[in-house]
Write a protein that holds these residues in place. Structure first.
Motif, PDB file in Angstrom:
ATOM      1  N   PHE A   1      39.277  46.722  38.155  1.00  0.00           N
ATOM      2  CA  PHE A   1      39.546  46.453  36.744  1.00  0.00           C
ATOM      3  C   PHE A   1      39.410  44.963  36.439  1.00  0.00           C
ATOM      4  O   PHE A   1      38.860  44.575  35.397  1.00  0.00           O
ATOM      5  N   LYS A   2      39.899  44.121  37.342  1.00  0.00           N
ATOM      6  CA  LYS A   2      39.767  42.675  37.140  1.00  0.00           C
ATOM      7  C   LYS A   2      38.302  42.255  37.115  1.00  0.00           C
ATOM      8  O   LYS A   2      37.904  41.404  36.321  1.00  0.00           O
ATOM      9  N   MET A   3      37.497  42.863  37.977  1.00  0.00           N
ATOM     10  CA  MET A   3      36.071  42.540  38.001  1.00  0.00           C
ATOM     11  C   MET A   3      35.388  42.989  36.717  1.00  0.00           C
ATOM     12  O   MET A   3      34.548  42.268  36.160  1.00  0.00           O
ATOM     13  N   VAL A   4      35.745  44.174  36.227  1.00  0.00           N
ATOM     14  CA  VAL A   4      35.150  44.678  34.985  1.00  0.00           C
ATOM     15  C   VAL A   4      35.515  43.775  33.816  1.00  0.00           C
ATOM     16  O   VAL A   4      34.668  43.445  32.974  1.00  0.00           O
ATOM     17  N   MET A   5      36.769  43.352  33.748  1.00  0.00           N
ATOM     18  CA  MET A   5      37.201  42.467  32.668  1.00  0.00           C
ATOM     19  C   MET A   5      36.467  41.127  32.725  1.00  0.00           C
ATOM     20  O   MET A   5      36.124  40.542  31.695  1.00  0.00           O
ATOM     21  N   LYS A   6      36.215  40.656  33.926  1.00  0.00           N
ATOM     22  CA  LYS A   6      35.489  39.397  34.072  1.00  0.00           C
ATOM     23  C   LYS A   6      34.064  39.534  33.560  1.00  0.00           C
ATOM     24  O   LYS A   6      33.535  38.638  32.893  1.00  0.00           O
ATOM     25  N   ILE A   7      33.442  40.683  33.853  1.00  0.00           N
ATOM     26  CA  ILE A   7      32.066  40.912  33.413  1.00  0.00           C
ATOM     27  C   ILE A   7      32.000  41.089  31.899  1.00  0.00           C
ATOM     28  O   ILE A   7      31.132  40.532  31.222  1.00  0.00           O
ATOM     29  N   VAL A   8      32.948  41.848  31.340  1.00  0.00           N
ATOM     30  CA  VAL A   8      32.906  42.178  29.911  1.00  0.00           C
ATOM     31  C   VAL A   8      33.357  41.011  29.047  1.00  0.00           C
ATOM     32  O   VAL A   8      32.665  40.618  28.095  1.00  0.00           O
ATOM     33  N   LEU A   9      34.509  40.433  29.362  1.00  0.00           N
ATOM     34  CA  LEU A   9      35.082  39.402  28.499  1.00  0.00           C
ATOM     35  C   LEU A   9      34.398  38.051  28.653  1.00  0.00           C
ATOM     36  O   LEU A   9      34.219  37.324  27.676  1.00  0.00           O
ATOM     37  N   LYS A  10      34.012  37.724  29.866  1.00  0.00           N
ATOM     38  CA  LYS A  10      33.392  36.423  30.108  1.00  0.00           C
ATOM     39  C   LYS A  10      31.877  36.497  30.186  1.00  0.00           C
ATOM     40  O   LYS A  10      31.220  35.496  30.466  1.00  0.00           O
ATOM     41  N   ASN A  11      31.340  37.697  29.945  1.00  0.00           N
ATOM     42  CA  ASN A  11      29.888  37.899  30.016  1.00  0.00           C
ATOM     43  C   ASN A  11      29.335  37.379  31.337  1.00  0.00           C
ATOM     44  O   ASN A  11      28.274  36.748  31.401  1.00  0.00           O
TER      45      ASN A  11
ATOM     46  N   ARG B   1      28.469  37.876  35.610  1.00  0.00           N
ATOM     47  CA  ARG B   1      27.735  38.818  36.442  1.00  0.00           C
ATOM     48  C   ARG B   1      28.570  39.178  37.663  1.00  0.00           C
ATOM     49  O   ARG B   1      29.372  38.382  38.144  1.00  0.00           O
ATOM     50  N   TRP B   2      28.322  40.384  38.131  1.00  0.00           N
ATOM     51  CA  TRP B   2      28.961  40.793  39.383  1.00  0.00           C
ATOM     52  C   TRP B   2      28.181  40.150  40.520  1.00  0.00           C
ATOM     53  O   TRP B   2      27.106  40.575  40.884  1.00  0.00           O
ATOM     54  N   ASN B   3      28.735  39.063  41.068  1.00  0.00           N
ATOM     55  CA  ASN B   3      27.973  38.303  42.049  1.00  0.00           C
ATOM     56  C   ASN B   3      28.593  38.260  43.436  1.00  0.00           C
ATOM     57  O   ASN B   3      28.025  37.674  44.344  1.00  0.00           O
ATOM     58  N   HIS B   4      29.774  38.841  43.609  1.00  0.00           N
ATOM     59  CA  HIS B   4      30.356  38.860  44.943  1.00  0.00           C
ATOM     60  C   HIS B   4      31.467  39.892  44.995  1.00  0.00           C
ATOM     61  O   HIS B   4      31.953  40.362  43.974  1.00  0.00           O
ATOM     62  N   ASP B   5      31.852  40.232  46.209  1.00  0.00           N
ATOM     63  CA  ASP B   5      32.939  41.171  46.438  1.00  0.00           C
ATOM     64  C   ASP B   5      34.246  40.384  46.513  1.00  0.00           C
ATOM     65  O   ASP B   5      34.408  39.539  47.399  1.00  0.00           O
ATOM     66  N   PRO B   6      35.186  40.603  45.593  1.00  0.00           N
ATOM     67  CA  PRO B   6      36.428  39.817  45.600  1.00  0.00           C
ATOM     68  C   PRO B   6      37.301  40.073  46.822  1.00  0.00           C
ATOM     69  O   PRO B   6      38.250  39.330  47.067  1.00  0.00           O
ATOM     70  N   ARG B   7      36.985  41.110  47.587  1.00  0.00           N
ATOM     71  CA  ARG B   7      37.759  41.373  48.799  1.00  0.00           C
ATOM     72  C   ARG B   7      37.382  40.446  49.935  1.00  0.00           C
ATOM     73  O   ARG B   7      38.091  40.358  50.935  1.00  0.00           O
ATOM     74  N   LEU B   8      36.245  39.739  49.780  1.00  0.00           N
ATOM     75  CA  LEU B   8      35.817  38.814  50.822  1.00  0.00           C
ATOM     76  C   LEU B   8      36.768  37.631  50.894  1.00  0.00           C
ATOM     77  O   LEU B   8      37.228  37.118  49.871  1.00  0.00           O
ATOM     78  N   ASN B   9      37.059  37.212  52.107  1.00  0.00           N
ATOM     79  CA  ASN B   9      37.893  36.035  52.285  1.00  0.00           C
ATOM     80  C   ASN B   9      37.132  34.793  51.850  1.00  0.00           C
ATOM     81  O   ASN B   9      35.904  34.727  51.933  1.00  0.00           O
ATOM     82  N   ALA B  10      37.848  33.828  51.370  1.00  0.00           N
ATOM     83  CA  ALA B  10      37.216  32.588  50.933  1.00  0.00           C
ATOM     84  C   ALA B  10      36.515  31.928  52.110  1.00  0.00           C
ATOM     85  O   ALA B  10      37.070  31.849  53.208  1.00  0.00           O
ATOM     86  N   PRO B  11      35.283  31.484  51.913  1.00  0.00           N
ATOM     87  CA  PRO B  11      34.562  30.856  53.017  1.00  0.00           C
ATOM     88  C   PRO B  11      35.237  29.578  53.464  1.00  0.00           C
ATOM     89  O   PRO B  11      35.806  28.841  52.671  1.00  0.00           O
ATOM     90  N   LYS B  12      35.164  29.356  54.755  1.00  0.00           N
ATOM     91  CA  LYS B  12      35.759  28.146  55.307  1.00  0.00           C
ATOM     92  C   LYS B  12      34.915  26.926  54.948  1.00  0.00           C
ATOM     93  O   LYS B  12      33.698  26.984  54.917  1.00  0.00           O
ATOM     94  N   ASN B  13      35.579  25.846  54.670  1.00  0.00           N
ATOM     95  CA  ASN B  13      34.864  24.622  54.339  1.00  0.00           C
ATOM     96  C   ASN B  13      34.114  24.101  55.551  1.00  0.00           C
ATOM     97  O   ASN B  13      34.587  24.178  56.682  1.00  0.00           O
ATOM     98  N   ASN B  14      32.962  23.590  55.288  1.00  0.00           N
ATOM     99  CA  ASN B  14      32.159  23.023  56.364  1.00  0.00           C
ATOM    100  C   ASN B  14      32.838  21.762  56.879  1.00  0.00           C
ATOM    101  O   ASN B  14      33.162  20.857  56.116  1.00  0.00           O
ATOM    102  N   GLU B  15      33.082  21.743  58.173  1.00  0.00           N
ATOM    103  CA  GLU B  15      33.786  20.605  58.746  1.00  0.00           C
ATOM    104  C   GLU B  15      33.017  19.308  58.541  1.00  0.00           C
ATOM    105  O   GLU B  15      33.599  18.238  58.413  1.00  0.00           O
TER     106      GLU B  15
END
Length: 232
Positions: free
Chosen positions: A200-210, A212-226
Motif C-alpha cells: 500500500f505504501k508503494m502504491v501511494m508513492k506511485i499514485v500521489l507522487k507520480n 515509478r516503482w524502481n526498487h523492492d522496499p524489502r531490500l536492506n539499505a546498501p552499505k556505503n562504500n568504504e
C-alpha cells in the motif's frame, strides 16, 4: 462441495488417473515452496522480511503436506490457486521493470496490489472463517471427525507417531489436523496483512507522487562504500 462425502470421495489416490492433474499441481506447488525456502535460507540476499518469509514458506509446506495426508486437497487447491494468481502479476511487473518498461511495470504492480487485496485479504479470510463456522454444521461434524476436538488422547493408535486425516499423533496424544490447518491459514492471513501494508505504501508513492516503482522496499539499505568514507 469441499467436504461432501468426506473422506470417501476425497482420497488423493495416486492410482486414480482423473486426479493426475491435481496431484501434479500439488507436487509442483510443494516443490516450488521447498526450493523457495532453500533459496531464501542459503542463496538469496536476506531482505527485511526474511523471518516473515521463512515462516510463510514453512507454514505453506506444512499446510500442503497436511492437506494431502488429511484429504483436504479440494480446499487446498483453491487456496494455492488464490496465491498463485497474485504472483503472476508481481513477477510480470518485475520482468518489465528489468527491461525498462516502467509504465507497464507500474500497471502490473497495480494489478498485483488489487489482486493481493481481493484474493489474499478478502477471499482467503472468508474461506477460513467459512470453514470455522462450518464446524457447528451437523454434516461437517459427521464428515470430519477432527472437527470435534483440538487435542485428544486416543486408544487405537498403531504407531508411536502418526499423521492421518484424524490428527497428528504422538504417543496417542493427537492434535486435530483440521484445527492445525485453520491455525496455519490464520497465520498466513496475518503475514499477508503485514505485506499489504508495504504494498500500500508503494502504491501511494506511485499514485500521489507520480513516482515509478524502481526498487523492492524489502531490500536492506546498501552499505556505503568504504572508499567514499576515506578522508583524502
Amino acid at each position: 462441495m469441499t467436504y461432501t462425502n468426506y473422506p470417501i470421495e476425497h482420497q488423493l489416490d495416486f492410482n486414480r488417473p482423473e486426479l493426475f492433474g491435481l496431484r501434479t499441481y500439488y507436487l509442483v506447488a510443494c516443490g516450488f515452496y521447498m526450493q523457495a525456502l532453500y533459496g531464501l535460507l542459503f542463496i538469496d540476499e536476506r531482505m527485511k522480511d526474511f523471518w516473515e518469509m521463512t515462516i510463510h514458506h514453512i507454514i505453506t509446506i506444512i499446510l500442503i503436506s497436511f492437506s494431502i495426508v488429511s484429504s483436504y486437497h479440494r480446499a487446498g487447491s483453491i487456496i494455492i490457486f488464490l496465491h498463485d494468481v497474485v504472483d503472476v502479476f508481481l513477477y510480470s511487473a518485475k520482468a518489465f521493470h528489468e527491461i525498462g518498461r516502467s509504465n507497464i511495470a507500474n500497471t502490473l504492480f497495480g494489478m498485483f496490489a488489487v489482486s493481493f487485496f481481493v484474493l489474499r485479504l478478502i477471499l482467503l479470510p472468508m474461506f477460513v472463517l467459512n470453514a470455522y463456522f462450518l464446524l457447528d454444521d451437523p454434516v461437517m461434524i459427521t464428515s470430519f471427525p477432527p472437527s470435534k476436538f483440538l487435542f485428544k488422547y486416543v486408544t487405537d493408535a498403531y504407531y508411536p507417531i502418526e499423521i492421518s486425516s484424524y490428527g497428528v499423533c504422538a504417543f496417542r496424544w493427537c492434535l486435530s489436523t483440521l484445527w492445525l490447518v485453520l491455525i496455519g491459514l490464520a497465520l498466513l492471513v496475518c503475514l499477508h496483512v503485514y505485506w499489504f501494508s508495504i504494498i500500500f505504501k508503494m502504491v501511494m508513492k506511485i499514485v500521489l507522487k507520480n513516482d515509478r516503482w524502481n526498487h523492492d522496499p524489502r531490500l536492506n539499505a546498501p552499505k556505503n562504500n568504504e572508499a567514499k568514507n576515506k578522508v583524502v
